[in-house]
Write an enzyme that holds these catalytic residues in place. Structure first.
Site, PDB file in Angstrom:
ATOM      1  CG  ASP A   1      13.829 -32.505  11.900  1.00  0.00           C
ATOM      2  OD1 ASP A   1      13.971 -32.436  13.130  1.00  0.00           O
ATOM      3  OD2 ASP A   1      14.719 -32.203  11.088  1.00  0.00           O
TER       4      ASP A   1
ATOM      5  CG  ASP B   1      11.490 -27.911  13.414  1.00  0.00           C
ATOM      6  OD1 ASP B   1      12.666 -27.799  13.810  1.00  0.00           O
ATOM      7  OD2 ASP B   1      11.187 -28.008  12.217  1.00  0.00           O
TER       8      ASP B   1
END
Length: 452
Positions: free
Chosen positions: A330, A373
């Site tokens: 992440d 993301d």
């Protein structure tokens, strides 16, 4: 040549037909909706007329109840001489005020002035009786020697010289005659008659309003029936045209395609045009097959594999019992980058992260963007010491991202990893996600492997 042939095509256009049918349907539906709303409004008005009539009747009864209550209390007082009844009398006049409240409430309803005046007259007659009633209580108070300071209406009422000269018994007798006599009873009948006239007129007005609303409601419902019939006819016509211009040509085209034949020129304008351009489209599809496959498997922003390709790899490695490592990555606080610097900068950061991941891992490893993301890496042929190697790689990546030299904002990566000795196990993703959660819980910007 193709342009010349398409110019010669004649037929009804589906777009034109659709616009016509949509316009007609919209008009009919709007009219139907208007008729429905109008019908509901008439129904509400009919119900409201009934409720208003009930409320008016209740307020009329309040006038009668208030007047009768005053009569009851003054009669009890002149008979029993109990001051409580006199107190009840003046409490009704100045505090409870049922008669005045009823008249105030009725001003908010749609009733004629003639009907309203019946109750006004009833209240006026009741007020006239009040003078007689107060005077009779003054006589009894004078006869019994009661103090009247707490009752302003009694205090300002003066007895005539003739009545003041009467004996106490005569005063009491006269007070009783005043509230039980014929004149008093006639006043009460006048009040009752005006209230009755008001109630009768309210009933008449309510019935008239209900009849008018009922007639309007019937007319509106007939209009609804006509509009529904027109909609039904329009739908039938529309279905017939769909069958002739769309469904039948589709069946013919499907048969021709299965038999690898040229399409027949039939149906609407669009289907005829389609038949002429079918071969060109087929050739273009073949030419673009490779391009489409690449687009289907790769993320258009970063150029690495997308979520669909990652899921496909996951299925493949489930049947290959070789040691692998799954990393879930992440970009920390990426939303702040998007919100603070704009989506263009956010996209540039994602491209940078993808490029760094590609250069940091081997060519035999698989890197994919599986979310906004969120990235994933499948490391193949994983050695036992691979967690330490990967941790150092992520640390180096975070150093690069935290000290940018390309005018992009600082970011960092949170990485959760899980090692499997027998391919992509069913719980591998969950383990890597658990490790990622631990990283985020301990301040982000790091790498952690799942430990059972």
């Amino acid at each position: 040549m193709k342009k010349d042939r398409t110019k010669q095509i004649k037929g009804i256009k589906i777009r034109t037909l659709n616009l016509l049918m949509i316009l007609t349907s919209c008009i009919l539906y709007i009219l139907l909706l208007w008729a429905t709303v109008y019908a509901l409004r008439n129904y509400d008005r009919m119900v409201s007329a009934t409720e208003d009539a009930d409320d008016c009747q209740k307020n009329a009864f309040l006038v009668s109840e208030g007047s009768d209550y005053l009569t009851e209390q003054v009669r009890l007082f002149v008979v029993t001489m109990d001051r409580q009844y006199m107190e009840n009398y003046f409490q009704e006049i100045h505090i409870t005020r049922r008669r005045d409240t009823a008249l105030e409430n009725l001003q908010t309803y749609d009733i004629s002035s003639e009907t309203y005046n019946y109750l006004v007259t009833a209240l006026e007659r009741s007020n006239e009786l009040m003078q007689t009633e107060i005077y009779s209580m003054k006589l009894v108070s004078a006869a019994k020697g009661y103090e009247t300071e707490g009752f302003p209406d009694l205090t300002k009422t003066e007895l005539t010289l003739e009545d003041a000269a009467l004996s106490p018994d005569e005063m009491i007798q006269k007070a009783q005659d005043m509230v039980f006599g014929t004149d008093y009873q006639n006043f009460k009948k006048t009040i009752s008659a005006n209230v009755t006239n008001f109630l009768d007129q309210i009933v008449v007005d309510a019935r008239q309003k209900q009849q008018n609303r009922t007639l309007d409601l019937h007319q509106t419902m007939r209009t609804q029936q006509i509009l529904i019939s027109l909609l039904f006819i329009e739908n039938i016509l529309f279905f017939i045209l769909i069958i002739r211009l769309i469904i039948n040509p589709l069946q013919i085209y499907i048969s021709n395609i299965k038999n690898e034949k040229m399409l027949e020129i039939t149906g609407s304008y669009e289907f005829k045009y389609l038949a002429l351009t079918y071969n060109n489209i087929f050739e273009l599809n073949a030419a673009h097959a490779l391009t489409l496959r690449h687009q289907a498997e790769h993320d258009p922003l970063t150029g690495i594999m997308n979520r669909g390709a990652f899921e496909h790899l996951r299925e493949i490695f489930q049947t290959h019992p070789e040691p692998i490592v799954l990393l879930i990555i992440d970009v920390d606080k990426f939303k702040l980058v998007n919100d603070g610097y704009g989506h263009e900068t956010g996209d540039a950061v994602l491209k940078k992260v993808a490029a760094l991941l590609e250069t940091s891992f081997r060519s035999t490893d698989y890197i994919a963007r599986i979310g906004g993301d969120e990235f994933a890496v499948i490391v193949t042929n994983a050695a036992p010491d691979i967690p330490g190697v990967i941790t150092k790689k992520i640390s180096a990546l975070n150093q690069t991202l935290m000290h940018p030299d390309d005018n992009l904002p600082q970011v960092s990566l949170s990485v959760g990893g899980a090692l499997s000795k027998c391919g992509f196990a069913d719980d591998l993703y969950k383990k890597a996600d658990t490790a990622l959660y631990e990283v985020k819980e301990h301040g982000r910007c790091g790498c952690r492997f799942y430990e059972s």
